[in-house]
Write a protein that holds these residues in place. Structure first.
Motif, PDB file in Angstrom:
ATOM      1  N   LEU A  28       0.872  -1.170   0.000  1.00 52.59           N
ATOM      2  CA  LEU A  28       0.000   0.000   0.000  1.00 52.59           C
ATOM      3  C   LEU A  28       0.902   1.210   0.000  1.00 52.59           C
ATOM      4  CD1 LEU A  28      -1.965  -1.204   3.137  1.00 52.59           C
ATOM      5  CD2 LEU A  28      -2.819  -1.386   0.804  1.00 52.59           C
ATOM      6  N   ILE A  29       0.910   1.968  -1.079  1.00 49.00           N
ATOM      7  CA  ILE A  29       1.748   3.167  -1.059  1.00 49.00           C
ATOM      8  C   ILE A  29       1.232   4.153  -2.095  1.00 49.00           C
ATOM      9  CG2 ILE A  29       3.497   2.274  -2.700  1.00 49.00           C
ATOM     10  CD1 ILE A  29       5.618   3.675  -0.831  1.00 49.00           C
ATOM     11  N   ASN A  30       1.246   5.421  -1.723  1.00 43.69           N
ATOM     12  CA  ASN A  30       0.808   6.457  -2.653  1.00 43.69           C
ATOM     13  C   ASN A  30       2.000   6.920  -3.479  1.00 43.69           C
ATOM     14  OD1 ASN A  30      -1.934   6.516  -1.969  1.00 43.69           O
ATOM     15  ND2 ASN A  30      -1.440   7.629  -0.082  1.00 43.69           N
ATOM     16  N   MET A  31       2.489   5.980  -4.288  1.00 49.43           N
ATOM     17  CA  MET A  31       3.637   6.252  -5.151  1.00 49.43           C
ATOM     18  C   MET A  31       3.442   5.356  -6.365  1.00 49.43           C
ATOM     19  SD  MET A  31       7.612   5.955  -4.077  1.00 49.43           S
ATOM     20  CE  MET A  31       7.852   7.531  -3.301  1.00 49.43           C
ATOM     21  N   LEU A  32       3.669   5.879  -7.531  1.00 57.79           N
ATOM     22  CA  LEU A  32       3.352   5.090  -8.717  1.00 57.79           C
ATOM     23  C   LEU A  32       4.560   4.330  -9.247  1.00 57.79           C
ATOM     24  CD1 LEU A  32       1.012   7.487 -10.720  1.00 57.79           C
ATOM     25  CD2 LEU A  32       0.391   5.457  -9.398  1.00 57.79           C
ATOM     26  N   GLN A  33       4.331   3.073  -9.533  1.00 65.30           N
ATOM     27  CA  GLN A  33       5.328   2.268 -10.246  1.00 65.30           C
ATOM     28  C   GLN A  33       4.597   1.740 -11.472  1.00 65.30           C
ATOM     29  OE1 GLN A  33       7.159  -1.030  -8.011  1.00 65.30           O
ATOM     30  NE2 GLN A  33       7.173  -2.203  -9.885  1.00 65.30           N
ATOM     31  N   GLU A  34       5.157   2.063 -12.634  1.00 62.89           N
ATOM     32  CA  GLU A  34       4.449   1.725 -13.869  1.00 62.89           C
ATOM     33  C   GLU A  34       4.289   0.216 -14.038  1.00 62.89           C
ATOM     34  OE1 GLU A  34       4.927   2.770 -18.540  1.00 62.89           O
ATOM     35  OE2 GLU A  34       6.509   3.379 -17.159  1.00 62.89           O
ATOM     36  N   ALA A  35       5.313  -0.546 -13.623  1.00 61.29           N
ATOM     37  CA  ALA A  35       5.273  -2.001 -13.810  1.00 61.29           C
ATOM     38  C   ALA A  35       4.558  -2.647 -12.624  1.00 61.29           C
ATOM     39  CB  ALA A  35       6.688  -2.539 -13.903  1.00 61.29           C
ATOM     40  N   PRO A  36       3.523  -3.437 -12.885  1.00 61.41           N
ATOM     41  CA  PRO A  36       2.768  -4.012 -11.768  1.00 61.41           C
ATOM     42  C   PRO A  36       3.349  -5.320 -11.257  1.00 61.41           C
ATOM     43  CG  PRO A  36       1.682  -4.481 -13.838  1.00 61.41           C
ATOM     44  CD  PRO A  36       2.932  -3.739 -14.186  1.00 61.41           C
ATOM     45  N   GLY A  37       4.626  -5.346 -10.927  1.00 61.80           N
ATOM     46  CA  GLY A  37       5.222  -6.593 -10.438  1.00 61.80           C
ATOM     47  C   GLY A  37       6.606  -6.340  -9.875  1.00 61.80           C
ATOM     48  N   VAL A  38       7.376  -7.423  -9.759  1.00 63.24           N
ATOM     49  CA  VAL A  38       8.723  -7.341  -9.194  1.00 63.24           C
ATOM     50  C   VAL A  38       9.694  -6.960 -10.319  1.00 63.24           C
ATOM     51  CG1 VAL A  38      10.507  -8.625  -7.958  1.00 63.24           C
ATOM     52  CG2 VAL A  38       8.098  -9.229  -7.643  1.00 63.24           C
ATOM     53  N   VAL A  39      10.359  -5.826 -10.180  1.00 60.47           N
ATOM     54  CA  VAL A  39      11.274  -5.384 -11.250  1.00 60.47           C
ATOM     55  C   VAL A  39      12.646  -5.037 -10.682  1.00 60.47           C
ATOM     56  CG1 VAL A  39       9.451  -4.503 -12.755  1.00 60.47           C
ATOM     57  CG2 VAL A  39      10.498  -2.987 -11.079  1.00 60.47           C
TER      58      VAL A  39
ATOM     59  N   PRO B  66       4.037  -1.748 -18.528  1.00 63.47           N
ATOM     60  CA  PRO B  66       3.071  -2.786 -18.172  1.00 63.47           C
ATOM     61  C   PRO B  66       3.512  -4.181 -18.592  1.00 63.47           C
ATOM     62  CG  PRO B  66       2.119  -1.192 -19.731  1.00 63.47           C
ATOM     63  CD  PRO B  66       3.488  -0.714 -19.406  1.00 63.47           C
ATOM     64  N   LYS B  67       4.389  -4.282 -19.592  1.00 63.11           N
ATOM     65  CA  LYS B  67       4.883  -5.598 -20.016  1.00 63.11           C
ATOM     66  C   LYS B  67       6.290  -5.847 -19.469  1.00 63.11           C
ATOM     67  CE  LYS B  67       2.393  -6.154 -24.410  1.00 63.11           C
ATOM     68  NZ  LYS B  67       1.188  -6.593 -23.784  1.00 63.11           N
ATOM     69  N   PHE B  68       6.502  -5.418 -18.223  1.00 64.38           N
ATOM     70  CA  PHE B  68       7.826  -5.498 -17.618  1.00 64.38           C
ATOM     71  C   PHE B  68       8.403  -6.911 -17.601  1.00 64.38           C
ATOM     72  CE2 PHE B  68       6.786  -7.762 -13.757  1.00 64.38           C
ATOM     73  CZ  PHE B  68       5.407  -7.657 -13.759  1.00 64.38           C
ATOM     74  N   GLU B  69       7.546  -7.930 -17.626  1.00 64.22           N
ATOM     75  CA  GLU B  69       8.055  -9.315 -17.532  1.00 64.22           C
ATOM     76  C   GLU B  69       8.864  -9.676 -18.763  1.00 64.22           C
ATOM     77  OE1 GLU B  69       4.744  -8.562 -17.719  1.00 64.22           O
ATOM     78  OE2 GLU B  69       3.560 -10.082 -16.685  1.00 64.22           O
ATOM     79  N   SER B  70       8.538  -9.007 -19.886  1.00 58.11           N
ATOM     80  CA  SER B  70       9.204  -9.406 -21.132  1.00 58.11           C
ATOM     81  C   SER B  70       9.788  -8.221 -21.885  1.00 58.11           C
ATOM     82  CB  SER B  70       8.213 -10.166 -22.019  1.00 58.11           C
ATOM     83  OG  SER B  70       7.059  -9.397 -22.182  1.00 58.11           O
ATOM     84  N   SER B  71      10.051  -7.109 -21.155  1.00 61.48           N
ATOM     85  CA  SER B  71      10.696  -6.003 -21.878  1.00 61.48           C
ATOM     86  C   SER B  71      11.774  -5.368 -21.010  1.00 61.48           C
ATOM     87  CB  SER B  71       9.646  -4.977 -22.303  1.00 61.48           C
ATOM     88  OG  SER B  71       9.388  -4.085 -21.276  1.00 61.48           O
ATOM     89  N   ILE B  72      12.938  -5.198 -21.600  1.00 59.56           N
ATOM     90  CA  ILE B  72      13.978  -4.459 -20.873  1.00 59.56           C
ATOM     91  C   ILE B  72      14.409  -3.267 -21.707  1.00 59.56           C
ATOM     92  CG2 ILE B  72      14.844  -6.381 -19.495  1.00 59.56           C
ATOM     93  CD1 ILE B  72      17.185  -6.645 -21.338  1.00 59.56           C
ATOM     94  N   ARG B  73      14.922  -2.271 -20.989  1.00 65.17           N
ATOM     95  CA  ARG B  73      15.373  -1.048 -21.645  1.00 65.17           C
ATOM     96  C   ARG B  73      16.851  -0.908 -21.299  1.00 65.17           C
ATOM     97  NH1 ARG B  73      12.251   4.253 -19.646  1.00 65.17           N
ATOM     98  NH2 ARG B  73      13.335   3.652 -17.741  1.00 65.17           N
ATOM     99  N   ILE B  74      17.671  -0.729 -22.333  1.00 69.09           N
ATOM    100  CA  ILE B  74      19.117  -0.636 -22.097  1.00 69.09           C
ATOM    101  C   ILE B  74      19.559   0.785 -22.375  1.00 69.09           C
ATOM    102  CG2 ILE B  74      21.373  -1.445 -22.927  1.00 69.09           C
ATOM    103  CD1 ILE B  74      19.918  -4.104 -23.498  1.00 69.09           C
ATOM    104  N   ASN B  75      20.321   1.330 -21.468  1.00 70.22           N
ATOM    105  CA  ASN B  75      20.862   2.677 -21.728  1.00 70.22           C
ATOM    106  C   ASN B  75      22.375   2.618 -21.661  1.00 70.22           C
ATOM    107  OD1 ASN B  75      21.644   3.699 -18.819  1.00 70.22           O
ATOM    108  ND2 ASN B  75      19.676   2.640 -18.674  1.00 70.22           N
ATOM    109  N   GLU B  76      23.005   3.304 -22.653  1.00 67.79           N
ATOM    110  CA  GLU B  76      24.463   3.216 -22.777  1.00 67.79           C
ATOM    111  C   GLU B  76      24.972   4.355 -23.665  1.00 67.79           C
ATOM    112  OE1 GLU B  76      25.233  -0.492 -25.023  1.00 67.79           O
ATOM    113  OE2 GLU B  76      23.180  -0.254 -25.692  1.00 67.79           O
TER     114      GLU B  76
END
Ligand SMILES: NC(=O)c1ccc[n+]([C@@H]2O[C@H](COP(=O)([O-])OP(=O)(O)OC[C@H]3O[C@@H](n4cnc5c(N)ncnc54)[C@H](O)[C@@H]3O)[C@@H](O)[C@H]2O)c1
Length: 354
Positions: free
Chosen positions: A251-262, A277-287
């Protein structure tokens, strides 16, 4: 090959949504026994899944059932250790739900008992077996990110407290969200980096939200039966110098876009996170690449069902005499960290591991 005969203790949500359906996808197992102190749950499950299973209300009796090879422990957390020990002492392999136990000492007893019995033991930390973390882990192994020195793991649920069962009762659940979402959020970054070598833990817990039951996804709770934390944060430093910042909340008044363990990570060559929302199967790489800062989202097409992955590896490990996907030694460290977070939250001090 031999058909494994399985008994399940605790016929609640996780037994009927993960264990039993995933086991029944295989044709080399049979669920021959169910146990719950509420036998009507066993009757209903037996009927719903068309099982040919004996029903017990006493877990000792199920553990002594000579036909069983394997026992799955799906009861509330404070019962995990005693039920696992009983099953192992009767010569069964044991799949125990997370957290492995409520204390590090109990997890050590469970590991010793499995060794003494010559039987296998695993723990339900299946969130690592989503396509995104599996890709991240492969890239880490390949050295893509360079020296990883900071990781963050998060499971911030705005209003998703499991208001059924015993989750809000410390004596019956062993704790609150730290015992529930905590194990996955602590395990994920350690599993990704293959590093369970903890140096110290500084933790904080909150129970600020128990009087705000409105809007909970899983129904309202009774604030008078609520003596656990709803939020836990921790800074976990590893012996190699890496730091993990872990956040978990029901319970927290803070938003996390991905609804799971990330998880997200920062390395010297690149960083990555699991987003959206598709955090289970999408990663973002920054470099920094081709002369500029770049963000890419590699396509991940593998379909992995984390529950079936966990159960399939478990059954295969028994059949092939190999290690299960989740090693009890890893789950034991996770419980040690949970214990240290509670200790640190109570004392206001950092807990150092030897
Ligand atoms: N791996 C995961 O992602 C995940 C998800 C949810 C729950 N879990 C874990 O699974 C366990 C159960 O959670 P749940 O959500 O299914 O809870 P639940 O309340 O739905 O089910 C627990 C069941 O155990 C039964 N039980 C209690 N005491 C018993 C006893 N002495 N003997 C036999 N049965 C007994 C209860 O009657 C109930 O049916 C917890 O440890 C929880 O942390 C894991």
């Amino acid at each position: 090959m031999k058909t494994l005969k399985i008994g399940v203790i605790g016929i609640g949500v996780i037994a009927t949504t993960k264990h039993i359906p995933s086991l029944l996808k295989r044709d080399d197992i049979e669920i021959k026994a169910l146990c719950d102190i509420e036998p009507e749950k066993c009757e209903k499950t037996k009927k719903d899944f068309g099982l040919d299973a004996r029903i017990y209300t006493d877990y000792h009796a199920l553990c002594k059932d000579p036909e069983l090879d394997v026992v799955h422990v799906c009861t509330p957390n404070p019962l995990h250790c005693e039920m696992t020990l009983e099953a192992l002492s009767n010569g069964k392999h044991v799949h125990c739900e997370k957290p492995m136990a409520c204390t590090y000492a109990d997890t050590q007893k469970m590991i010793e008992a499995a060794e003494d019995a010559g039987k296998k033991l695993t723990v339900g930390l299946q969130w690592r077996y989503n396509p995104a973390p599996m890709r991240m882990k492969q890239m880490i192994k390949d050295g893509y990110f360079g020296d990883i020195y900071y990781m963050k793991s998060q499971q911030l649920r705005p209003r998703r407290l499991p208001a059924y069962g015993v989750y809000t009762n410390k004596a019956l659940n062993g704790g609150g969200v730290l015992m529930d979402g905590g194990p996955h959020s602590i395990d994920l970054p350690m599993w990704l980096t293959d590093n369970y070598d903890v140096a110290s833990v500084r933790g904080v817990i909150f129970d600020k939200m128990k009087d705000y039951p409105e809007g909970n996804d899983l129904g309202p709770w009774d604030p008078n039966n609520f003596d656990v934390e709803d939020t836990a944060m921790a800074m976990i430093t590893m012996k190699n110098g890496m730091m993990i910042y872990m956040e978990t909340a029901w319970l927290i008044n803070m938003l996390q876009e991905a609804p799971g363990v990330v998880a997200s990570l920062a390395g010297t060559k690149a960083g990555a996170d699991m987003v959206g929302p598709k955090f289970e199967s999408s990663i973002r790489i920054n470099e920094y690449k081709d002369g500029k800062l770049t963000v890419t989202t590699p396509e991940i097409t593998e379909a992995v069902n984390m529950n079936e992955y966990d159960i399939n590896h478990w059954i295969d490990a028994i059949k092939n005499d190999t290690d299960p996907a989740v090693l009890p030694e890893q789950a034991s460290v996770v419980t040690r960290v949970i214990e240290a977070i509670y200790e640190s939250a109570a004392s206001g001090k950092t807990v150092y591991f030897e």
